[in-house]
Each structure stands twice: as structure tokens, then as C-alpha cells.
Design an enzyme around this catalytic site. Structure first.
Site, PDB file in Angstrom:
ATOM      1  N   ASP A   1       0.860  -1.177   0.000  1.00 23.62           N
ATOM      2  CA  ASP A   1       0.000   0.000   0.000  1.00 23.62           C
ATOM      3  C   ASP A   1       0.901   1.234   0.000  1.00 23.62           C
ATOM      4  OD1 ASP A   1      -2.015   1.831   0.209  1.00 23.62           O
ATOM      5  OD2 ASP A   1      -2.869   1.039   2.071  1.00 23.62           O
ATOM      6  N   GLY A   2       1.271   1.672  -1.207  1.00 22.81           N
ATOM      7  CA  GLY A   2       2.183   2.796  -1.339  1.00 22.81           C
ATOM      8  C   GLY A   2       1.533   4.039  -1.920  1.00 22.81           C
ATOM      9  N   LYS A   3       0.357   3.857  -2.565  1.00 19.84           N
ATOM     10  CA  LYS A   3      -0.381   4.958  -3.198  1.00 19.84           C
ATOM     11  C   LYS A   3       0.547   5.816  -4.056  1.00 19.84           C
ATOM     12  CE  LYS A   3      -3.916   5.061   0.406  1.00 19.84           C
ATOM     13  NZ  LYS A   3      -3.364   4.016   1.285  1.00 19.84           N
ATOM     14  N   ARG A   4       1.388   5.176  -4.824  1.00 20.91           N
ATOM     15  CA  ARG A   4       2.365   5.879  -5.642  1.00 20.91           C
ATOM     16  C   ARG A   4       1.697   6.569  -6.831  1.00 20.91           C
ATOM     17  NH1 ARG A   4       4.916   5.367  -1.387  1.00 20.91           N
ATOM     18  NH2 ARG A   4       6.931   4.312  -1.273  1.00 20.91           N
TER      19      ARG A   4
END
Length: 324
Positions: free
Chosen positions: A122-125
């Protein structure tokens, strides 16, 4: 607890495709459990007896904190791996401990894979061009070093922010197809203020629904054997009406559903996330599982078994009330 009907031409999960989300759905069906355990650790969550072991060895340092968290994660994974199909690694909780924390994140991913679990980072890059290619290589791909190909983190899927448009998604799509990976694009997030932008209407259609339409478009070339593409969407449990609306609107988009438990999302509200076959979503719980021992008030040395008990309670709650 049952999956009402599986798509045609499926034989025990053996199909033409070998895509990332097919593997995840197979595990969900096998375990009869559409949940993902979020490993979003703070040092305060780690039982004192584990913290003390590493603080005594390395002092009050980032290194000690990161090593304690790794031990905590490993014991949680040991307790969950035979009943929960996946873990979600929130990168921020590791980055906050510097390079030692990032090393713990990488080791946690490797350990979860060793135990047979599917891993979502879960990095929401979100970026464009070469920068997004770098994010993609780091989390889902590989890096060339001389004649060698090295895989930095090696997660199975990554959460991404699609609000820079196709420029920020295109670098991911090829890697997803070539390396058997998946992405979950932020669509209707679980936080209270998500509607400030995501609910705005464009020609009468909410922005979150437009983003969902893009997920369908981005994923059209990666439809797997269960009918879902390699491009999923993040849709919060705290918005059950939108969950149901988007499930009907996005027939080929797998949902990652945060917000169950600690954020107030309930199992009955999640029911709309699943399709007529009983698949189509995976539901996240983080603090409720990791800190179950605190809620129970049990001995801290029983923390992993408490997490297991909470994971089983969540699975049964979804089976009874969400009818997945």
C-alpha cells in the site's frame, strides 16, 4: 459460507491465464476468506517483551525498532498464513523508521511469500514518465545491475493514485502483464473527507465513478479467468451505497476494500462489493487484527493467537453478514 457460482471454463483455478488477481481469487476461494490482514505496525503495537529484547541489544534506535517490528510481523504471519490469503504492507509505517524500516518492509514481503501469502504494498504511488517507471521497478518489477536482474521488493500488487491520468498508470500496465502483477487504483477512499473531490460531478457523474470507468479501460487487455482484470480499485467499506453502485458499474474491476472495523465499516455494508459469484472484493483489516490482544486484554505473549482469533471472527462475520 459459499461461492454461489463460478464462471465457465474454470477447473480448480486452472485456466489460460496466470495473472496476479487470478492467483489472489484462487486463494480466497480455497480459504473461503476474502480478507487481507494489514501489517501497518507502530512500535507501540509491538508487545513489550519483543520491544525490550531489541531495545536492550541495540538501544533506543531506529534499528532496534525495525528489528522488533520484523519479529512482530513474522509471528503474525505465522499465525495467519493458513487462514488469511493476503497481507497488505502500508509503506509509510516502515519508511517512518528510515532505511532500517524499509529493510524490514522488504523482509516482511519476502517472509509472507515464503509462507504462501499474497502481498499488496500500500504505497499509493503516483507520478509520470521515468519517475513512475522507477516506482514500478521498485515495487513490482526489477532493476538491471550489470548482467543481473534484481527485484527490490517483489510485492504482488501495489496501490496507486490515478489522478495524474493515464500518464501515471501506463508504466505499470506492461509490468503487470509481463510479470504477473496487479494494481489497485484509488477510486472511492474510506476517509471522511474523500467526498470533497471524489464526489464532484462531471456531466452528472461523480469523479470516483469516472475513475472507476478508467480502471475498466486500463484493465481491458488483462481480463483473467474469473472475469477480473489486473487493474483493481480501492473502494472504502465506509461508503456501502457507492460500493454497491460501483460493483454494478465495474464488472471487471476487483475491489480492495479498506475501512472495515477500526474505521467503522461493517460486514453488512460490504455485501455490495461482491458479485453474483461471491467474488470480486478483498476486505482489509489492520489495527483490529494486529492489536487484537490489547482489545481482548489477554497476555501479550498470546498476541499472535489473538490476531488469529480476530481474523477468524472477521471471516465468519463476512460470511454471515456480507454473504460473499
Amino acid at each position: 459460507m459459499r461461492f454461489r457460482r463460478l464462471p465457465k471454463n474454470i477447473d480448480e483455478g486452472k485456466g489460460v491465464y496466470n495473472m496476479s488477481f487470478d492467483r489472489l481469487i484462487r486463494k480466497i476461494i480455497s480459504m473461503k476468506n476474502p480478507t487481507v490482514a494489514g501489517l501497518d505496525p507502530k512500535l507501540d503495537y509491538v508487545p513489550e517483551y519483543i520491544r525490550n529484547e531489541f531495545l536492550e541489544a541495540d538501544g533506543e534506535t531506529l534499528k532496534a525498532a525495525s528489528k522488533a517490528i520484523l519479529r512482530y510481523n513474522q509471528l503474525l504471519i505465522d499465525a495467519l498464513c493458513d487462514i488469511v490469503p493476503a497481507v497488505k504492507i502500508q509503506a509509510a509505517y516502515y519508511e517512518m523508521y528510515g532505511h532500517h524500516g524499509v529493510k524490514t518492509m522488504e523482509r516482511t514481503i519476502r517472509y509472507a511469500h515464503l509462507k504462501g501469502m499474497y502481498v499488496i504494498t500500500d504505497g499509493k504511488r503516483n507520478d509520470i514518465g521515468a519517475t513512475m517507471e522507477a516506482y514500478t521497478a521498485a515495487h513490482l518489477g526489477s532493476v538491471s545491475i550489470g548482467s543481473s536482474e534484481c527485484e527490490p521488493f517483489g510485492a504482488d500488487a501495489l496501490t496507486v493514485n490515478g489522478y495524474l491520468g493515464t500518464d501515471g498508470i501506463s508504466p505499470l500496465l506492461g509490468v503487470c502483464k509481463e510479470r504477473d502483477k496487479g494494481i489497485f487504483v484509488l477510486c472511492k477512499t474510506s476517509n471522511p473527507s474523500s467526498g470533497e473531490f471524489q464526489d464532484l460531478l462531471i456531466d452528472g457523474v461523480p469523479l470516483y465513478a469516472r475513475m472507476g470507468d478508467q480502471c475498466e479501460a486500463w484493465g481491458k487487455e488483462t481480463i483473467g479467468e474469473y472475469g477480473y482484470s489486473g487493474v483493481g480499485a480501492v473502494v472504502g467499506a465506509t461508503y456501502p451505497e457507492q460500493l454497491t453502485e460501483l460493483r454494478k458499474r465495474l464488472p471487471h474491476t476487483l475491489f480492495l476494500v479498506p475501512g472495515y472495523g477500526a474505521q467503522g465499516g461493517g460486514a453488512k455494508g460490504i455485501a455490495g462489493a461482491f458479485d453474483e459469484n461471491g467474488i470480486g472484493a478483498i476486505v482489509n483489516s489492520s489495527r483490529a487484527i494486529m492489536c487484537a490482544y490489547k482489545k481482548e486484554g489477554c497476555d501479550e505473549r498470546d498476541f499472535a493467537e489473538a490476531a488469529r482469533r480476530e481474523a477468524i471472527r472477521m471471516r465468519d462475520d463476512l460470511a454471515e453478514n456480507a454473504h460473499f
